[in-house]
Design a protein around this motif. Structure first.
Motif, PDB file in Angstrom:
ATOM      1  N   HIS A 119       0.862  -1.184   0.000  1.00 20.22           N
ATOM      2  CA  HIS A 119       0.000   0.000   0.000  1.00 20.22           C
ATOM      3  C   HIS A 119       0.897   1.233   0.000  1.00 20.22           C
ATOM      4  O   HIS A 119       1.841   1.309   0.795  1.00 20.22           O
ATOM      5  N   PRO A 120       0.621   2.218  -0.839  1.00 25.14           N
ATOM      6  CA  PRO A 120       1.450   3.430  -0.829  1.00 25.14           C
ATOM      7  C   PRO A 120       1.311   4.220   0.470  1.00 25.14           C
ATOM      8  O   PRO A 120       2.252   4.846   0.929  1.00 25.14           O
ATOM      9  N   GLY A 121       0.134   4.164   1.038  1.00 24.63           N
ATOM     10  CA  GLY A 121      -0.069   4.758   2.352  1.00 24.63           C
ATOM     11  C   GLY A 121      -0.268   3.652   3.356  1.00 24.63           C
ATOM     12  O   GLY A 121       0.456   2.655   3.335  1.00 24.63           O
ATOM     13  N   SER A 122      -1.268   3.781   4.204  1.00 28.71           N
ATOM     14  CA  SER A 122      -1.556   2.719   5.168  1.00 28.71           C
ATOM     15  C   SER A 122      -3.010   2.316   5.082  1.00 28.71           C
ATOM     16  O   SER A 122      -3.895   3.175   4.926  1.00 28.71           O
ATOM     17  N   ALA A 123      -3.247   1.024   5.181  1.00 25.26           N
ATOM     18  CA  ALA A 123      -4.613   0.513   5.182  1.00 25.26           C
ATOM     19  C   ALA A 123      -5.214   0.541   6.578  1.00 25.26           C
ATOM     20  O   ALA A 123      -6.348   0.119   6.774  1.00 25.26           O
ATOM     21  N   HIS A 124      -4.447   1.031   7.547  1.00 29.12           N
ATOM     22  CA  HIS A 124      -4.860   0.935   8.945  1.00 29.12           C
ATOM     23  C   HIS A 124      -4.834   2.302   9.626  1.00 29.12           C
ATOM     24  O   HIS A 124      -4.134   3.222   9.201  1.00 29.12           O
ATOM     25  N   THR A 125      -5.592   2.366  10.705  1.00 29.65           N
ATOM     26  CA  THR A 125      -5.460   3.482  11.637  1.00 29.65           C
ATOM     27  C   THR A 125      -4.496   3.043  12.713  1.00 29.65           C
ATOM     28  O   THR A 125      -4.771   2.086  13.440  1.00 29.65           O
ATOM     29  N   LEU A 126      -3.356   3.696  12.803  1.00 24.66           N
ATOM     30  CA  LEU A 126      -2.278   3.284  13.695  1.00 24.66           C
ATOM     31  C   LEU A 126      -2.151   4.273  14.844  1.00 24.66           C
ATOM     32  O   LEU A 126      -1.958   5.476  14.618  1.00 24.66           O
ATOM     33  N   HIS A 127      -2.243   3.768  16.061  1.00 22.53           N
ATOM     34  CA  HIS A 127      -2.126   4.666  17.217  1.00 22.53           C
ATOM     35  C   HIS A 127      -0.724   5.271  17.259  1.00 22.53           C
ATOM     36  O   HIS A 127       0.265   4.598  16.968  1.00 22.53           O
ATOM     37  N   PRO A 128      -0.604   6.538  17.643  1.00 18.85           N
ATOM     38  CA  PRO A 128       0.711   7.203  17.652  1.00 18.85           C
ATOM     39  C   PRO A 128       1.751   6.510  18.521  1.00 18.85           C
ATOM     40  O   PRO A 128       2.952   6.604  18.241  1.00 18.85           O
ATOM     41  N   ASP A 129       1.323   5.816  19.576  1.00 18.24           N
ATOM     42  CA  ASP A 129       2.281   5.168  20.481  1.00 18.24           C
ATOM     43  C   ASP A 129       2.732   3.795  19.997  1.00 18.24           C
ATOM     44  O   ASP A 129       3.688   3.229  20.543  1.00 18.24           O
TER      45      ASP A 129
END
Length: 864
Positions: free
Chosen positions: A133-143
């Motif tokens: 994926h060129p970006g991200s397929a997920h919502t990733l928590h900052p921590d």
């Protein structure tokens, strides 16, 4: 797709997008260049300085891009994998670290979490980044910084979520208590994807120390060549690593630069931990026992090196920055509780699906699942594993405790609960499956059918070296059989022996006598086996279950048809052991004579001879002396305790018995000559004989004599008993024919009859019988004749012709004969005048009932 190899020049990193907040990163991965030209990696291809490592990390971070993406990394102890890992951590990309040597795990977690980038080697060995994926397929928590599995190579989607702060804090803490500095060089003896192996890497990088990057095993000579050449200072191992070190003669190696050896990843036996601690003291290096879990990034406790030799059973104290508390657990005392850890290295929480990657902290402290105590010296000790408890047939079993038990007996093993069974995988060459079943069953109280044991050439382990408990369950499961087992064989016989003998260690190589069977359960066992297998050989009690099953499988004569066949199905022609027939007939005649339905006396004395006969058959086995004596005391308890319980009730509820009866001492301290005071003379005499013989058999010399002179010893005791028979020492009581000193010779004669194997020996016993019984019962010729005939049959005729229904009835009466004898004195007096036959049947019924009660109670109380 993007290729990444060491030979391809890296493009310049793009400028960060200042319009967005810079992602959180891991400081030790971001600041590698601060260590300058110190050696960071020693690889088979050469050395790499921290400055060179930082350049490669920066270049790879650029390839991963400025947008945070989930990077699945196939872990391996090679430079490309480590560079990718550090690049992701330095740029804020969460890493899903998986075993690189498990294709199925890589595939499973790729499907489960749909990573944006997959980093792994190609088939030709070159490193490869698969940009999905060129970006991200997920919502990733900052921590979120790292995702690790706690289940090895199973591909389970349940992962531990670790933060940047978790990784930095744990690396700093480990480096502090181990005293790591920039002159250290640690070998990567454990896989990178395993939290322990990863913590070795992190804790050395945080101090600017070097890593001897290798995928070789410590069992390989080439590993030690690399280690010495690199001037290695640190080794890390799980218990299996130390097994390998033992095999290769580690303690004799010359390792002049070695400073420390660390151990975690499971319990190392205290004696082995102490051994390595002492070895370190002699050789100039420190030994650290450590304790941790993936959920705490890696480490939670360590045992200071100076305490390792004297307190090897402890896990030590919390690591710097961490703390423990003990949470009370039901069923355990106030000193033991579940170990709960708090510290900056405690995970954010678990992830079980991609949606969980957006979560922040859901865990504030770690409930380890381990049961622990804090010793007076302040050190913590693990005493069990709460979460591994298995409930098997209603019993709570701790597989870790079973592993510890087997280890104490020199049997390395892995144990796991599997439904209603305990699966045990043991190392080949230490103990056979039967011995392991016997040991575990005896100590855990499990029936043998609830144990699955398999001996293996190698114990199943994960890539990390930790036990593979799923493989233990799989390998111990029986393979499906194409043919169903015939009834009455294999498992049916195992269950039958387990049920009747109340033992939990029954295997196909067990026999009735090897399992401690005695005359109290012999009758029931023989009849039940006859039903299952057909006619039994005379020595069935010494044959193994395997041998009995083989005999049963042998071709037999085709049954007759028609009326004869029908009659045979109802009246199967069988034999009945003479001893069983005499016990059954004898108890009926004893009770009937007491009721005065008839006057046929003498069977109590015949039963004494049968008791001696059975003593030789069931107690004097080929077992070791200690086992013999232990089984003998068990038989004494099975006779004495139910007798004392019943007689105590009779003493308390009636006026017929002296209190000495309750403790089976009437024969020794009789205060009168009342008929009922002497009612239990038979039980007292039998218990006295067995107690004295148990004491004698405990003497090694006497035990050896009995084994060597199997007929001569009882013959000598019979001769000694004749001194008492004629009361030459004046020891007889007021009722001489009921006195133990007078009747012992009959017990010894029965013992000798069981050992007689030739016509001459049997003739000798018969002559003794004919010469010594007359005169015992004054003016009672019928009684004298009856005793001579009964014991003569025991000497000469092993079995009598019989039929199935007679066998069943005789078996019931014979197996209950002791208890009928005990109870009938409290039954028949109330019925004998008006209903003598009813008194007889009621006495028999009550005795059978008490026998059933005692048998069931004995099977619940395992030492009876």
């Amino acid at each position: 797709m993007i290729d990444l190899t060491g030979s391809v020049p890296a493009p310049a990193a793009p400028a960060p997008d200042v319009s967005r907040p810079w992602p959180k990163t891991v400081p030790f991965a971001r600041d590698l260049a601060a260590h300058g030209d110190r050696v960071a990696l020693v690889t088979p291809d050469g050395e790499l300085t921290y400055r060179e490592l930082a350049d490669r990390v920066t270049a790879t971070a650029a390839r991963l891009g400025p947008t945070r993406r989930l990077v699945l990394l196939a872990g391996a102890n090679r430079a490309d994998a480590l560079v990718t890992h550090l690049a992701a951590l330095s740029a804020g990309h969460p890493v899903l670290l998986v075993p690189g040597d498990s294709e199925s795990t890589v595939r499973s977690l790729t499907e489960a979490y749909a990573p944006d980038v997959v980093a792994r080697p190609r088939a030709d060995g070159s490193w490869h980044l698969d940009e999905r994926h060129p970006g991200s397929a997920h919502t990733l928590h900052p921590d979120l910084a790292l995702l690790l599995s706690t289940s090895g190579s199973t591909g389970s989607p349940k992962l531990v979520r670790l933060s940047h702060a978790n990784l930095q804090a744990n690396a700093e803490s480990i480096a502090t208590y181990l005293g790591i500095d920039d002159t250290d060089r640690a070998a990567t003896t454990l896989p990178m994807h395993y939290c322990y192996g990863l913590s070795v890497i992190h804790s050395h990088l945080v101090r600017g120390a070097g890593l001897v990057l290798t995928e070789r095993s410590v069992s390989e000579a080439a590993f030690w060549e690399e280690f010495r050449a690199a001037r290695g200072t640190s080794l890390a191992g799980v218990p299996y690593t130390f097994d390998l070190l033992d095999r290769i003669g580690f303690e004799r190696m010359e390792l002049p630069h070695l400073r420390r050896v660390t151990q975690a990843g499971g319990r190392l036996a205290p004696e082995r931990a102490a051994h390595y601690a002492r070895l370190g003291l002699r050789s100039g290096w420190q030994f650290f026992v450590m304790y941790g879990q993936t959920e705490a990034t890696a480490r939670m406790a360590y045992l200071p090196a100076h305490l390792a030799a004297e307190r090897p059973e402890a896990i030590g104290v919390p690591i710097p920055g961490g703390s423990f508390r003990l949470k009370p657990v039901d069923g355990h005392g106030p000193d033991v509780g579940e170990l709960v850890y708090s510290g900056p290295n405690v995970m954010l929480g678990y992830a079980e699906s991609p949606a969980d990657l957006a979560l922040g902290r859901t865990v504030d402290e770690l409930h380890t699942g381990d049961l622990a105590r804090r010793a007076p010296d302040g050190l913590y000790e693990i005493v069990g594993r709460r979460s591994r408890f298995a409930k098997i047939l209603g019993l709570r079993i701790d597989p870790q405790q079973v592993e510890n038990l087997l280890a104490e007996h020199g049997v390395p093993a892995f144990c796991a609960g599997d439904g209603e069974a305990l699966a045990v995988a043991a190392l080949e060459g230490t103990e056979d499956e039967a011995g392991i079943r016997r040991l575990v069953a005896d100590r855990c109280g499990l029936p043998v059918r609830a144990l699955r044991v398999r001996v293996l050439a190698e114990l199943p382990r994960l890539a990390s070296g930790k036990p593979d408990y799923e493989a233990v369950r799989r390998l111990t499961r029986p393979e499906p059989s194409a043919q169903p087992e015939p009834p009455g064989t294999d498992e049916d016989l195992l269950l039958l022996y387990t049920e009747i003998l109340g033992r939990t260690d029954v295997t196909e190589d067990s026999s009735f006598v090897s399992l401690g069977g005695d005359s109290l359960c012999y009758v029931e066992m023989s009849l039940r086996l006859e039903e299952a297998l057909g006619r039994l050989p005379a020595d069935w009690h010494t044959r193994t279950i395997r041998e009995l099953r083989t005999q049963a499988a042998a071709p037999t004569e085709e049954p007759r048809r028609g009326v004869a066949g029908a009659l045979r199905s109802w009246r199967t022609r069988r034999t009945l052991e003479t001893g069983i027939a005499l016990r059954a007939a004898g108890i009926v005649l004893i009770v009937g004579s007491h009721i005065q339905i008839f006057d046929i006396k003498g069977f109590a004395h015949i039963l004494l001879g049968i008791a001696g006969y059975n003593f030789a058959r069931f107690q004097l086995t080929d077992a070791a002396r200690r086992d013999r004596v232990r089984r003998l005391w068990r038989s004494i308890a099975r006779i004495a305790l139910p007798s004392m319980v019943w007689i105590t009730g009779a003493v308390l509820l009636t006026d017929f018995y002296d209190p000495a009866n309750a403790v089976l001492l009437n024969s020794l301290i009789s205060q009168g000559n009342d008929r009922f005071d002497w009612a239990y003379w038979f039980v007292e005499a039998l218990v006295y004989f067995l107690v004295v013989l148990a004491a004698l058999m405990a003497v090694p010399l006497l035990d050896r004599l009995e084994r060597r002179y199997v007929f001569g010893v009882p013959l000598a005791l019979m001769a000694l008993g004749l001194v008492g028979r004629y009361d030459l020492l004046g020891l007889a009581s007021q009722r001489p024919q009921l006195s133990p000193s007078v009747v012992f010779w009959l017990f010894a004669l029965g013992w000798a009859a069981a050992r007689a194997t030739t016509v001459r020996q049997r003739a000798l016993l018969t002559a003794v019988l004919l010469l010594t019984v007359p005169g015992l019962f004054h003016d009672q010729p019928l009684r004298t004749t009856l005793v001579i005939v009964g014991l003569g049959l025991l000497i000469w005729v092993p079995a009598l012709p019989s039929v199935g229904p007679v066998n069943a009835l005789a078996g019931l009466l014979a197996s209950s004969s002791l208890y009928i004898y005990l109870t009938h004195y409290q039954v028949y007096p109330y019925l004998q005048n008006d209903f003598p036959l009813t008194a007889l049947f009621a006495s028999l019924a009550v005795g059978v009932g008490y026998a059933t009660f005692v048998t069931r109670a004995a099977r619940r109380v395992r030492w009876l």
